[in-house]
Design a protein around this motif. Structure first.
Motif, PDB file in Angstrom:
ATOM      1  N   SER A 133       0.813  -1.217   0.000  1.00 51.12           N
ATOM      2  CA  SER A 133       0.000   0.000   0.000  1.00 51.12           C
ATOM      3  C   SER A 133       0.843   1.262   0.000  1.00 51.12           C
ATOM      4  O   SER A 133       1.914   1.316   0.614  1.00 51.12           O
ATOM      5  CB  SER A 133      -0.924   0.031   1.227  1.00 51.12           C
ATOM      6  OG  SER A 133      -1.787  -1.077   1.239  1.00 51.12           O
ATOM      7  N   ILE A 134       0.317   2.278  -0.682  1.00 50.08           N
ATOM      8  CA  ILE A 134       0.825   3.642  -0.588  1.00 50.08           C
ATOM      9  C   ILE A 134      -0.375   4.545  -0.343  1.00 50.08           C
ATOM     10  O   ILE A 134      -1.400   4.427  -1.029  1.00 50.08           O
ATOM     11  CB  ILE A 134       1.549   4.075  -1.871  1.00 50.08           C
ATOM     12  CG1 ILE A 134       2.808   3.234  -2.105  1.00 50.08           C
ATOM     13  CG2 ILE A 134       1.918   5.565  -1.799  1.00 50.08           C
ATOM     14  CD1 ILE A 134       3.535   3.580  -3.400  1.00 50.08           C
ATOM     15  N   LEU A 161      -1.702   3.335  11.293  1.00 51.36           N
ATOM     16  CA  LEU A 161      -0.907   2.895  10.154  1.00 51.36           C
ATOM     17  C   LEU A 161       0.353   2.167  10.612  1.00 51.36           C
ATOM     18  O   LEU A 161       0.763   1.169  10.000  1.00 51.36           O
ATOM     19  CB  LEU A 161      -0.551   4.094   9.280  1.00 51.36           C
ATOM     20  CG  LEU A 161      -1.712   4.679   8.474  1.00 51.36           C
ATOM     21  CD1 LEU A 161      -1.321   6.009   7.844  1.00 51.36           C
ATOM     22  CD2 LEU A 161      -2.180   3.705   7.401  1.00 51.36           C
ATOM     23  N   ALA A 162       0.959   2.650  11.678  1.00 54.03           N
ATOM     24  CA  ALA A 162       2.172   2.000  12.193  1.00 54.03           C
ATOM     25  C   ALA A 162       1.888   0.562  12.622  1.00 54.03           C
ATOM     26  O   ALA A 162       2.755  -0.314  12.499  1.00 54.03           O
ATOM     27  CB  ALA A 162       2.747   2.805  13.355  1.00 54.03           C
ATOM     28  N   SER A 168       5.215   7.186   7.262  1.00 53.36           N
ATOM     29  CA  SER A 168       5.466   8.345   6.417  1.00 53.36           C
ATOM     30  C   SER A 168       6.901   8.305   5.897  1.00 53.36           C
ATOM     31  O   SER A 168       7.860   8.283   6.674  1.00 53.36           O
ATOM     32  CB  SER A 168       5.238   9.634   7.205  1.00 53.36           C
ATOM     33  OG  SER A 168       5.810  10.732   6.526  1.00 53.36           O
ATOM     34  N   VAL A 169       7.031   8.314   4.583  1.00 46.96           N
ATOM     35  CA  VAL A 169       8.357   8.271   3.970  1.00 46.96           C
ATOM     36  C   VAL A 169       9.173   9.502   4.353  1.00 46.96           C
ATOM     37  O   VAL A 169      10.350   9.400   4.695  1.00 46.96           O
ATOM     38  CB  VAL A 169       8.217   8.163   2.436  1.00 46.96           C
ATOM     39  CG1 VAL A 169       9.554   8.380   1.760  1.00 46.96           C
ATOM     40  CG2 VAL A 169       7.638   6.814   2.053  1.00 46.96           C
ATOM     41  N   PHE A 202       2.622   7.856   2.835  1.00 45.32           N
ATOM     42  CA  PHE A 202       2.835   6.724   3.729  1.00 45.32           C
ATOM     43  C   PHE A 202       2.950   5.457   2.874  1.00 45.32           C
ATOM     44  O   PHE A 202       2.158   5.268   1.944  1.00 45.32           O
ATOM     45  CB  PHE A 202       1.662   6.557   4.700  1.00 45.32           C
ATOM     46  CG  PHE A 202       1.630   7.541   5.831  1.00 45.32           C
ATOM     47  CD1 PHE A 202       2.025   7.154   7.112  1.00 45.32           C
ATOM     48  CD2 PHE A 202       1.202   8.847   5.632  1.00 45.32           C
ATOM     49  CE1 PHE A 202       1.984   8.056   8.168  1.00 45.32           C
ATOM     50  CE2 PHE A 202       1.167   9.754   6.680  1.00 45.32           C
ATOM     51  CZ  PHE A 202       1.565   9.356   7.955  1.00 45.32           C
ATOM     52  N   THR A 203       3.905   4.594   3.199  1.00 37.49           N
ATOM     53  CA  THR A 203       4.065   3.369   2.420  1.00 37.49           C
ATOM     54  C   THR A 203       4.264   2.166   3.336  1.00 37.49           C
ATOM     55  O   THR A 203       4.754   2.288   4.460  1.00 37.49           O
ATOM     56  CB  THR A 203       5.276   3.423   1.474  1.00 37.49           C
ATOM     57  OG1 THR A 203       6.485   3.249   2.221  1.00 37.49           O
ATOM     58  CG2 THR A 203       5.330   4.736   0.713  1.00 37.49           C
ATOM     59  N   SER A 204       3.896   1.007   2.812  1.00 34.67           N
ATOM     60  CA  SER A 204       4.227  -0.238   3.499  1.00 34.67           C
ATOM     61  C   SER A 204       5.722  -0.492   3.363  1.00 34.67           C
ATOM     62  O   SER A 204       6.421   0.133   2.551  1.00 34.67           O
ATOM     63  CB  SER A 204       3.401  -1.396   2.936  1.00 34.67           C
ATOM     64  OG  SER A 204       3.470  -1.441   1.533  1.00 34.67           O
TER      65      SER A 204
END
Length: 237
Positions: A133-134, A161-162, A168-169, A202-204
């Protein structure tokens, strides 16, 4: 893959050339006018695929592919969660889900900004659990505006999300702390002294480990076009 998100503050047809100079593979544009209003010519490249969603033809959410990536709005899309689009992305090294975001629902009594994302994280939880996911776009939120007793504030979204190993990149790659960012992405009334960081990617984990560069556009370069500056993320591998 180069991913860019930029809230263009409307009239994208007049501004597209500015962001396309940065050669995005995928471009997420909050406050984008309907594609029928866009003009493609020698300076404004026609995208290979696009999705647009919104209630106002002058300001919706546009997602554009300028590479081999193909888009399909996910069948689980909930149009009441405005404006958050789960998009199945194919055509790259591997498939993934892109959540394109312009958190903005003035009709929701529970909250019009980050609360929309909070609701989306629960509605799309199965997707987030099972897919690469992004999540990127204009979140209209920052930790500095947290209301501790408010369900679904910015910090709650970050923590949720964490739990799914999604981060967050910008914050991880540049070692920034939520609420204390060095680089604003939004200037209220285009005033340099009223600056905030409200645009995110935000990315996996699989994507995060491929990040090769993160850039925030500077005020002087972008303020004549929008009250936001772009967030640019390069993924290698």
């Amino acid at each position: 893959m180069k991913l860019i998100t930029w809230n263009c503050q409307g009239a994208f047809r007049k501004k597209a050339a500015q962001i396309l100079r940065h050669q995005p593979d995928i471009l997420v544009v909050p406050e984008c006018e309907h594609p029928e209003k866009l003009v493609f010519n020698s300076t404004t490249q026609r995208p290979n695929d696009l999705i647009w969603f919104g209630d106002n033809v002058h300001k919706g959410l546009g997602v554009f592919s300028y590479g081999d990536y193909k888009f399909q709005l996910h069948e689980q899309h909930n149009a009441d969660l405005k404006i958050i689009l789960p998009i199945a992305v194919t055509g790259g090294q591997f498939d993934f889900t892109l959540f394109a975001i312009w958190a903005n629902n003035r009709q929701d009594p529970d909250g019009q900004y980050v609360e929309q994302i909070w609701k989306a994280l629960h509605h799309y939880e199965q997707l987030l659990n099972s897919e690469r996911s992004i999540l990127t776009g204009d979140f209209n939120s920052n930790k500095i505006w947290d209301r501790p007793r408010r369900v679904g504030n910015h910090s709650a979204v970050v923590e949720k999300l964490a739990e799914k190993n999604i981060y967050s990149v910008y914050h991880r790659y540049l070692n920034q702390e939520q609420g204390k960012e060095n680089d604003p992405t939004f200037f209220l009334y285009r005033n340099k002294d009223k600056s905030y960081h409200i645009d995110y990617c935000f990315t996996s984990a699989e994507f995060y480990h491929q990040v090769t560069a993160v850039e925030i556009g500077n005020y002087e370069q972008w303020i004549n076009f929008s009250d936001h500056t772009p967030l640019i993320v390069n993924f290698g591998g």
